[in-house]
Scaffold this motif. Structure first.
Motif, PDB file in Angstrom:
ATOM      1  N   ASN A   5       0.827  -1.216   0.000  1.00  0.00           N
ATOM      2  CA  ASN A   5       0.000   0.000   0.000  1.00  0.00           C
ATOM      3  C   ASN A   5       0.860   1.263   0.000  1.00  0.00           C
ATOM      4  OD1 ASN A   5      -1.788  -1.770   2.429  1.00  0.00           O
ATOM      5  ND2 ASN A   5      -2.332  -1.670   0.284  1.00  0.00           N
ATOM      6  N   ALA A   7       3.699   4.106  -1.732  1.00  0.00           N
ATOM      7  CA  ALA A   7       3.566   5.198  -2.676  1.00  0.00           C
ATOM      8  C   ALA A   7       3.654   4.744  -4.122  1.00  0.00           C
ATOM      9  CB  ALA A   7       4.650   6.212  -2.391  1.00  0.00           C
ATOM     10  N   GLY A   8       4.438   3.752  -4.379  1.00  0.00           N
ATOM     11  CA  GLY A   8       4.743   3.440  -5.767  1.00  0.00           C
ATOM     12  C   GLY A   8       5.904   4.316  -6.172  1.00  0.00           C
ATOM     13  N   GLN A   9       6.944   3.705  -6.689  1.00  0.00           N
ATOM     14  CA  GLN A   9       8.117   4.496  -7.031  1.00  0.00           C
ATOM     15  C   GLN A   9       8.203   4.673  -8.526  1.00  0.00           C
ATOM     16  OE1 GLN A   9      11.059   2.138  -5.083  1.00  0.00           O
ATOM     17  NE2 GLN A   9       9.946   2.413  -3.173  1.00  0.00           N
ATOM     18  N   LYS A 164      -7.421  -4.954   4.923  1.00  0.00           N
ATOM     19  CA  LYS A 164      -6.938  -3.636   5.353  1.00  0.00           C
ATOM     20  C   LYS A 164      -6.493  -2.764   4.176  1.00  0.00           C
ATOM     21  CE  LYS A 164      -7.177  -4.967   9.699  1.00  0.00           C
ATOM     22  NZ  LYS A 164      -8.257  -4.530  10.564  1.00  0.00           N
ATOM     23  N   GLY A 165      -6.330  -3.365   3.037  1.00  0.00           N
ATOM     24  CA  GLY A 165      -5.898  -2.597   1.868  1.00  0.00           C
ATOM     25  C   GLY A 165      -7.067  -1.844   1.264  1.00  0.00           C
ATOM     26  N   PRO A 166      -6.868  -1.262   0.090  1.00  0.00           N
ATOM     27  CA  PRO A 166      -7.935  -0.472  -0.523  1.00  0.00           C
ATOM     28  C   PRO A 166      -9.177  -1.305  -0.790  1.00  0.00           C
ATOM     29  CG  PRO A 166      -6.055  -0.723  -2.016  1.00  0.00           C
ATOM     30  CD  PRO A 166      -5.658  -1.318  -0.719  1.00  0.00           C
ATOM     31  N   LEU A 187      -2.131  -1.087 -10.098  1.00  0.00           N
ATOM     32  CA  LEU A 187      -1.696  -0.752  -8.735  1.00  0.00           C
ATOM     33  C   LEU A 187      -0.601  -1.702  -8.244  1.00  0.00           C
ATOM     34  CD1 LEU A 187      -5.114   0.179  -7.078  1.00  0.00           C
ATOM     35  CD2 LEU A 187      -3.258   1.727  -7.724  1.00  0.00           C
ATOM     36  N   SER A 190       2.711  -0.905 -10.404  1.00  0.00           N
ATOM     37  CA  SER A 190       3.421   0.316 -10.002  1.00  0.00           C
ATOM     38  C   SER A 190       4.032   0.195  -8.613  1.00  0.00           C
ATOM     39  CB  SER A 190       2.463   1.508 -10.040  1.00  0.00           C
ATOM     40  OG  SER A 190       1.525   1.404  -8.986  1.00  0.00           O
ATOM     41  N   ARG A 192       2.439  -0.050  -5.742  1.00  0.00           N
ATOM     42  CA  ARG A 192       1.638   0.514  -4.662  1.00  0.00           C
ATOM     43  C   ARG A 192       1.021  -0.580  -3.786  1.00  0.00           C
ATOM     44  NH1 ARG A 192      -1.450   4.995  -2.729  1.00  0.00           N
ATOM     45  NH2 ARG A 192      -0.360   6.489  -4.029  1.00  0.00           N
TER      46      ARG A 192
ATOM     47  N   LEU B 252      -5.080   4.788   0.350  1.00  0.00           N
ATOM     48  CA  LEU B 252      -6.372   4.115   0.510  1.00  0.00           C
ATOM     49  C   LEU B 252      -6.219   3.039   1.577  1.00  0.00           C
ATOM     50  CD1 LEU B 252      -7.183   3.357  -3.263  1.00  0.00           C
ATOM     51  CD2 LEU B 252      -7.724   5.439  -1.982  1.00  0.00           C
ATOM     52  N   SER B 253      -7.268   2.805   2.329  1.00  0.00           N
ATOM     53  CA  SER B 253      -7.243   1.674   3.258  1.00  0.00           C
ATOM     54  C   SER B 253      -8.667   1.278   3.596  1.00  0.00           C
ATOM     55  CB  SER B 253      -6.507   2.045   4.548  1.00  0.00           C
ATOM     56  OG  SER B 253      -7.342   2.857   5.356  1.00  0.00           O
ATOM     57  N   SER B 254      -8.790   0.097   4.205  1.00  0.00           N
ATOM     58  CA  SER B 254     -10.086  -0.327   4.725  1.00  0.00           C
ATOM     59  C   SER B 254      -9.945  -0.627   6.199  1.00  0.00           C
ATOM     60  CB  SER B 254     -10.562  -1.595   4.018  1.00  0.00           C
ATOM     61  OG  SER B 254     -10.554  -1.417   2.632  1.00  0.00           O
ATOM     62  N   ARG B 271      -3.841   4.617   8.645  1.00  0.00           N
ATOM     63  CA  ARG B 271      -3.025   4.050   7.561  1.00  0.00           C
ATOM     64  C   ARG B 271      -3.248   4.807   6.255  1.00  0.00           C
ATOM     65  NH1 ARG B 271      -4.624  -0.601   6.325  1.00  0.00           N
ATOM     66  NH2 ARG B 271      -6.102  -0.849   8.034  1.00  0.00           N
ATOM     67  N   SER B 279       3.320   8.519   0.050  1.00  0.00           N
ATOM     68  CA  SER B 279       3.160   8.637  -1.397  1.00  0.00           C
ATOM     69  C   SER B 279       3.507  10.043  -1.872  1.00  0.00           C
ATOM     70  CB  SER B 279       1.716   8.250  -1.733  1.00  0.00           C
ATOM     71  OG  SER B 279       1.236   8.885  -2.864  1.00  0.00           O
TER      72      SER B 279
END
Lengths: 423, 411
Positions: A5, A7-9, A164-166, A187, A190, A192, B252-254, B271, B279
């Motif tokens: 999760n 930033a993505g570089q 817990k992720g998006p 996602l 990249s 992220r 983003l998170s859940s 988070r 980011s």
């Protein structure tokens, strides 16, 4: 090292593996049953049972049958869940188990979920609306709105698996789930995210039936002849509706390898753009659809020649099938001569927002089994759709790379390119 | 990776029909709440919301309600596009300009209007007009048609964090070079269905929205739309566009916890904010302003405070952190798009709108919520929080673009 999760570089470009599949479909529950029925041509289309269509012209659809959600979700609280939520959550459960990821609350913390749905739980939202007028707002208990938001199936799944992720719901019409899988792919690529559940869900409802019927898109509407889905057929007259939940697990390739889990294949390219404008001429629509396929191929650094299979949008719509066929024809090289073209929708139905995911799981299973199922019901191909169509029986063929198309006549074209895992 | 900047903004809120009116009213601390007129509330305990009172239809101010979600969206998109000058840029490749829009309910109120008059059967709610506007996707394709933009079209349905999701989708697409610009935003009105939903969950405040106040009683629903034009910095420079701010990053998170209640620890929002800062390549110390989710519900504001205290440590009490929901209500799918515009204006104007209706300190919300009075504050970096039902969190960081130093180094 991937920052989950994070930033993505700038210079990161990870590879993206498919490590799990989950299916709740009119063709069967789970990938084995689904695949067997698909290859053997057993149709999921039957007279509509879940809604009353006696006063309407179209009587057939592909509905999910023989599905017991308690097998996947347990008995508790099921009555509060919509049909779509049960489809989706069960399909996710299957996919997680297929990918050997624990689903008992010890799931990798950073996993997220991105699902496409054109209509989501909108039919339950409007049931709630109807009850406000019919019963009165004071009669509606708080639990009556537990699972009636457009995106509440995805929320429920995220809560159920303690993700817990998006969590994200993409609603781009017929391309919704293709755009969800494409977004998840981006996602992870990249850097992220490194583990995402992606797919689509739709449920047959009075709402979905009426909005497509009123627009004259269903096979047999407007006295257009018999109800039959026959993509690229000379006498095609619209689509037969479907429903279901279709899910894949996408995972950063190195982390999948380090878990020692089976890798079905890789997503290597994704393209999307608007094709459905009223202002576009037919020729422009065709070139836009072709452009989408080229975008995905370029994104995956693949040329048209190397495609072995195209899982077509092919939904038996008069105009759209022709646009797709001519767009495929226009691809450079000899891919349109060489690549086999098939469609799963005559058997599984057009499940609109979930269709892209339906086609992706079908394509992954075809690669896995080196077998291309035929386009059912296609007796008399349209000469204008002059492609290398697979008809009558399944073809054994080595599939190294494949493309999956998803087209919305009033929205996006979206396209995904897959590669088989190189051992 | 390309950098992404905001070059145009458009707003429709209960406080005004454009950015200028809404922003000036926010700085003056006006409350947009009024008696609901779009449906009969006599069977409810709450009768107030922040409805949109007037719209600018292509130069004509219209006050005839009710407005649709698309009406609000179109008005703010037109303002944002005109503000950016993007549409008039001759070499623009329209196939590389997309649309991403967030909404909670789409055009549900059209279905309601039809059904309100005939409700023997649910099917009475459907006609061809309803069928054509029912899929939320039509909001975005109508905008694409109106402005002749031919890039990807996306609708994000993430309840009250939809706007930030739409911004982050567009941010990725521009950064990775898939498109050059995006029309991005959120729009919602106040459908009776959503009002009933919040009402029956006892989430609504009867009189006013009081974020972070000890006696806060809940949220006030609002209608509105916010649209931003995002584009690559390269394109903005090439066409010499005015730049409000740069989109620096998002998280983003859940919660993975509950369908309607936030996790009490604020761990999910925490988070989202930390990922957003990482980011953006920033530390918590860099942030000058936080546009809080601040709904005014007892649970949210307490939870958000905890999350802010974790992320912002010793600075949590000091950083200005206001909620414009106290003035324009909770505009649901539009909220985080509108509040992103608030962040851009804070950066551009050096002013921060207040949290109004603030009367009694709450030790559990020990923040600098900019009570009741706007303040001046040079803002280099602003954080926009949105934490939706279902534990669906999205935070976005905006930053000032230091043109003379950085120009030329980014392409």
């Amino acid at each position: 090292m991937t920052q989950p999760n994070g930033a993505g570089q700038a210079d990161v470009r990870k590879r993206v593996a498919i490590t799990g599949i989950g299916i709740v479909s009119p063709l069967g529950i789970g990938r084995q049953e689904f695949w067997t029925n698909l290859v053997e041509g057993r149709s999921g289309v039957a007279p509509i049972a879940s809604i009353d269509v006696t006063s309407y012209p179209c009587k057939l659809a592909a509905e999910v049958k023989g599905f017991n959600p308690a097998d996947y979700l347990g008995d508790k609280g099921l009555k509060y869940l919509t049909k779509g939520t049960k489809f989706l959550t069960s399909a996710i459960k299957m996919a997680l188990e297929d990918a050997r990821l624990n689903t008992n609350g010890h799931f990798p913390e950073h996993a997220g979920v991105i699902i496409g749905s054109a209509l989501g739980n909108y039919s339950q939202t409007t049931d709630y609306t109807y009850n406000i007028f019919k019963l009165g707002p004071e009669k509606l208990l708080p639990m009556a709105s537990f699972d009636v938001a457009l995106n509440s199936s995805i929320n429920f799944a995220s809560v159920f698996f303690k993700l817990k992720g998006p969590s994200r719901t993409i609603s781009s019409g017929f391309t919704s789930s293709m755009d969800a899988i494409g977004n998840a792919f981006n996602l992870i690529r990249s850097g992220r995210d490194n583990l995402l559940i992606a797919g689509g869900v739709e449920q047959l409802s009075l709402d979905s039936y009426l909005i497509f019927l009123l627009q004259g898109l269903l096979s047999g509407s407007n006295n257009s002849g018999p109800e039959l889905s026959r993509p690229f057929g000379r006498h095609r007259n619209g689509f037969v509706l479907g429903e279901g939940g279709y899910v894949v697990i996408l995972e950063e390739l190195e982390s999948a390898r380090s878990r020692g889990v089976k890798i079905y294949g890789e997503v290597v390219g994704y393209g999307t753009t608007y094709i459905g404008s009223n202002r576009f001429s037919l020729e422009e629509k065709i070139s836009r659809a072709q452009r989408v396929m080229e975008l995905a191929l370029e994104d995956g650094s693949l040329s048209g020649e190397s495609l072995d299979l195209i899982y077509a949008n092919g939904n038996s719509s008069n105009l759209l099938d022709m646009i797709e066929a001519r767009a495929i024809k226009g691809l450079s090289g000899d891919s349109s001569k060489k690549a086999l073209v098939t469609s799963v929708k005559p058997l599984a139905g057009e499940c609109y927002g979930a269709a892209g995911a339906l086609q992706v799981v079908s394509c992954v299973l075809a690669m896995e089994n080196s077998l291309v199922p035929p386009i059912a019901n296609l007796e008399d191909p349209d000469p204008e759709c002059n492609l290398n169509l697979v008809t009558k029986k399944a073809l054994q063929i080595d599939i190294r790379s494949a493309m999956v198309n998803s087209l919305d006549p009033a929205g996006n074209g979206s396209c995904l390119v897959l590669k088989r895992n190189q051992q | 990776m390309r950098r992404v900047v905001v070059t145009g903004i458009g707003l429709v809120t209960a406080l005004g029909a454009n950015v200028k009116e809404s922003w000036e009213a926010m700085l003056a601390g006006k409350d947009g709440i009024s008696e609901i007129t779009s449906f009969d509330t006599s069977r409810y305990k709450v009768h107030r919301a922040c409805e949109v009172k007037k719209l600018n239809f292509n130069g004509h101010i219209i006050t005839k309600k009710p407005f649709t979600v698309y009406d609000c969206l179109l008005a703010s998109a037109r303002e944002a596009l005109e503000d950016s000058g993007l549409d008039g840029y001759e070499p623009l490749r329209r196939d590389r300009v997309g649309v991403s829009i967030g909404t909670l309910a789409g055009e549900l109120s059209l279905f309601e209007q039809r059904l309100r008059n005939h409700h023997l059967n649910k099917a009475d709610g459907f006609d061809i007009e309803v069928a054509l506007s029912y899929p939320p996707m039509t909001l975005s394709t109508q905008l694409a048609e109106e402005f002749h933009m031919e890039g990807p079209n996306i609708i994000l349905i993430n309840a009250c964090s939809s706007g930030n999701h739409a911004i982050s989708w567009a941010f990725d697409a521009i950064r990775e070079g898939k498109v050059d610009a995006m029309i991005v935003g959120g729009s919602d009105v106040v459908p009776q269905t959503e009002f009933t939903h919040f009402h029956n969950l006892k989430s609504l405040a009867p009189e006013k929205c009081q974020p972070f106040d000890k006696n806060r009683q809940g949220l006030v629903v609002g209608a509105g739309a916010g649209v931003l034009i995002l584009e690559s910095m390269e394109l903005a420079h090439r066409r010499d566009a005015k730049i409000y701010a740069e989109v620096r990053g998002y998280g983003l998170s859940s919660d993975g916890y509950h369908m309607t209640a936030p996790h009490p620890s604020g761990e999910g929002p925490m988070r989202a904010m930390e990922v957003a800062l990482a980011s953006a390549g920033l530390s918590y110390k860099d942030i000058d302003y936080i546009s809080a989710h601040g709904t005014g519900t007892p649970l949210n504001d307490k939870m958000e405070t905890l999350a802010l205290q974790t992320v912002f440590r010793e600075m949590a009490q000091d950083i200005p952190c206001s909620s414009v929901k106290s003035m324009i209500g909770h505009t649901m799918g539009a909220a985080s798009a509108i509040e992103s515009i608030v962040c851009c204006m804070a950066i551009k104007e050096g002013a921060i709108p207040p949290t109004i209706n603030y009367e009694t300190e709450d030790p559990e919300c020990n923040l600098n919520c900019v009570p009741n009075q706007a303040r001046e504050c040079k803002t280099n970096y602003a954080l926009n929080n949105s934490f939706a039902f279902g534990g669906n969190n999205a935070s976005v960081v905006f930053g000032r673009v230091h043109l003379p130093v950085e120009r030329g180094s980014v392409i």
